[in-house]
Enzyme design. Structure first.
Site, PDB file in Angstrom:
ATOM      1  N   ASP A  97       0.855  -1.184   0.000  1.00  0.00           N
ATOM      2  CA  ASP A  97       0.000   0.000   0.000  1.00  0.00           C
ATOM      3  C   ASP A  97       0.892   1.235   0.000  1.00  0.00           C
ATOM      4  OD1 ASP A  97      -2.156   1.634  -0.002  1.00  0.00           O
ATOM      5  OD2 ASP A  97      -2.909   1.059   1.974  1.00  0.00           O
ATOM      6  N   ALA A  98       1.181   1.741  -1.179  1.00  0.00           N
ATOM      7  CA  ALA A  98       2.140   2.842  -1.292  1.00  0.00           C
ATOM      8  C   ALA A  98       1.556   4.019  -2.062  1.00  0.00           C
ATOM      9  CB  ALA A  98       3.405   2.360  -1.983  1.00  0.00           C
ATOM     10  N   LYS A  99       0.428   3.799  -2.738  1.00  0.00           N
ATOM     11  CA  LYS A  99      -0.302   4.864  -3.445  1.00  0.00           C
ATOM     12  C   LYS A  99       0.625   5.725  -4.297  1.00  0.00           C
ATOM     13  CE  LYS A  99      -4.157   4.867  -0.201  1.00  0.00           C
ATOM     14  NZ  LYS A  99      -3.735   3.898   0.840  1.00  0.00           N
ATOM     15  N   ARG A 100       1.454   5.071  -5.117  1.00  0.00           N
ATOM     16  CA  ARG A 100       2.373   5.800  -5.975  1.00  0.00           C
ATOM     17  C   ARG A 100       1.681   6.324  -7.220  1.00  0.00           C
ATOM     18  NH1 ARG A 100       4.973   5.544  -1.642  1.00  0.00           N
ATOM     19  NH2 ARG A 100       7.060   4.665  -1.532  1.00  0.00           N
ATOM     20  N   THR A 124      -0.815  -0.395  -4.610  1.00  0.00           N
ATOM     21  CA  THR A 124      -1.888   0.577  -4.807  1.00  0.00           C
ATOM     22  C   THR A 124      -1.321   1.783  -5.545  1.00  0.00           C
ATOM     23  OG1 THR A 124      -1.447   1.533  -2.622  1.00  0.00           O
ATOM     24  CG2 THR A 124      -3.189  -0.113  -2.744  1.00  0.00           C
TER      25      THR A 124
END
Lengths: 285, 285
Positions: A97-100, A124
């Site tokens: 879960d890093a939302k890059r 993510t």
């Protein structure tokens, strides 16, 4: 080569679970916020919940907060998940879960970091930069992405709930919500079975709308438990017709328990009952 | 306590420059992609360009690609910038290009990581999750953020160029572009002089539109040079009325030069001439 989502489907079947176990070593929830403290916190959850986990989701932020040591700990936790995975027939997918989200050459570096250096199976991603910021992640065989679509926080409404006049194939005069547009893009872009969506369990209507736009995609849904989303409503609103297609994320509500294994097992029971009820209701209609 | 943007203004004045020096240690541009190789690559650019830099912008992705060692190198490069900064009266602001964006408690961890652990002065953020995902970054005195508004890649059009029917204060029937809405949000949210915008130099019309929505904010503008944006047009389209408000980012076009100092100095001359020409034209109107 199997796709990320075909592996996830198999693991869901094997574990008979839609539970995604979130690993969020928040400083407030750990006695001593250090590399050792974070490792102990995560190891305890991983070992207790592995039999019930359809997937694990470590949150990059809290590891990053330890500086360079955090990345070593993250790698160690991922290795531990692989080890626990070896007891099951299907490996347990790991979603970073890093939302890059960045332009292509930078995005490729993030993809290499997540998939090759850290060893995650999926990540993510934030869709704001568009298709060419997602593409580099889709070139890795067996790996997958979850695009942020409708998030579980209140600020989600600032952008995601705006209506678009010219969203593609818009059939209604008032235009679709931005998150619906993202869902439709995800459905369209998913030609290699490697794209899913993040859709908060806190918004049942959004789950329904997103499911209409993306009938085939897997949803990763945080917000049940600590954030207050109702499980049964969320499943009824977001499940695919075949009763799959949703991973329900639990983090704090497992970590806080004295016996996370028991809490995970109970939760899986609740999900099974709700899914069954949902299937019965659909059969009656 | 001074604000991030008041420090940036001072540094721009002191250096008489709008140059943001991007540190993008891309594996393709480095003989040996290792901690030592990345450190040497960045040190060379930092030392050569510090006198001409209004700001530095390390790109987190390429450091992350080295695993935990990368975070140590990033820290060392930031320390080096501080060291070079000590020769000037105003410290040279460091913008961590990480494009983060997450729900509040996670966002706070990213903020701590960027500002306290890594030691950056500002960070690039993705606005897709809305205000409460930005807020945690705004609580750090003297620190700042740049919100992604209109990015320089082609995929930017997938979301950013959609028109909104219900964007706030929309005065035109056809609705404003999503990126215009983001610009307006940035202008509205900037009550503590710590919010700027990322607006690609590749889209002059977008620069003009963004400037109309956010007359006061600083823009961080990549896309001149390697990505093909025209400098003079970009400045004419994006500068504030007072002739400031834009940082022009150069990365590859400096790193590739045998003499980056000379290249930076020439670029600053070009910017000064273009800015002066712009001011003269405005005076004539």
């Amino acid at each position: 080569m199997e796709t990320f989502y075909s592996i996830l489907e198999k693991r869901v079947e094997e574990s008979d679970s839609l539970l995604c176990v979130g690993l969020d070593p928040h400083p407030d929830g750990i006695d001593e916020f250090s590399a050792a403290g974070v490792k102990a916190f995560c190891s305890r959850i991983v070992k207790a919940t592995a039999p019930f986990a359809a997937a694990f989701k470590p949150n990059a932020a809290f590891f990053e907060l330890l500086g360079s040591k955090g990345w070593d700990v993250l790698k160690e936790i991922i290795d531990l998940i692989h080890e626990e995975s070896s007891r099951s027939e299907v490996k347990i997918p790991i979603i970073l879960d890093a939302k890059r989200g960045d332009i292509a050459s930078t995005a490729y570096a993030y993809a290499q970091s997540a998939f090759e250096i850290i060893g995650a199976d999926a990540i993510t991603l934030n869709p704001y930069l568009g298709k060419d910021s997602i593409d580099p992640f889709l070139t890795f065989p067996g790996k997958g992405v979850f695009l942020l679509c409708k998030t579980s926080n209140t600020g989600a409404s600032d952008l995601q709930d705006l209506r678009m006049t010219d969203a593609l194939n818009s059939e209604k005069q008032e235009g679709v919500f931005l998150y619906e547009h993202v869902a439709r893009l995800g459905q369209t872009w998913n030609t290699s079975d490697n794209i899913g969506l993040v859709v908060g369990a806190t918004h049942p209507e959004a789950l329904e709308r997103t499911r209409r736009m993306a009938p085939d995609l897997w949803f990763l849904s945080p917000g049940v438990g600590a954030q207050g989303g109702d499980l049964e409503t969320a499943l009824r609103s977001g499940l695919r017709k075949d009763g799959g297609g949703m991973l329900i994320n639990l983090s704090r509500s497992l970590a806080r328990e004295e016996d996370p294994a028991k809490a995970a097992a109970s939760f899986c029971d609740l999900v099974r009952k709700a899914t069954q009820k949902n299937a019965n209701q659909q059969a009656l209609q």
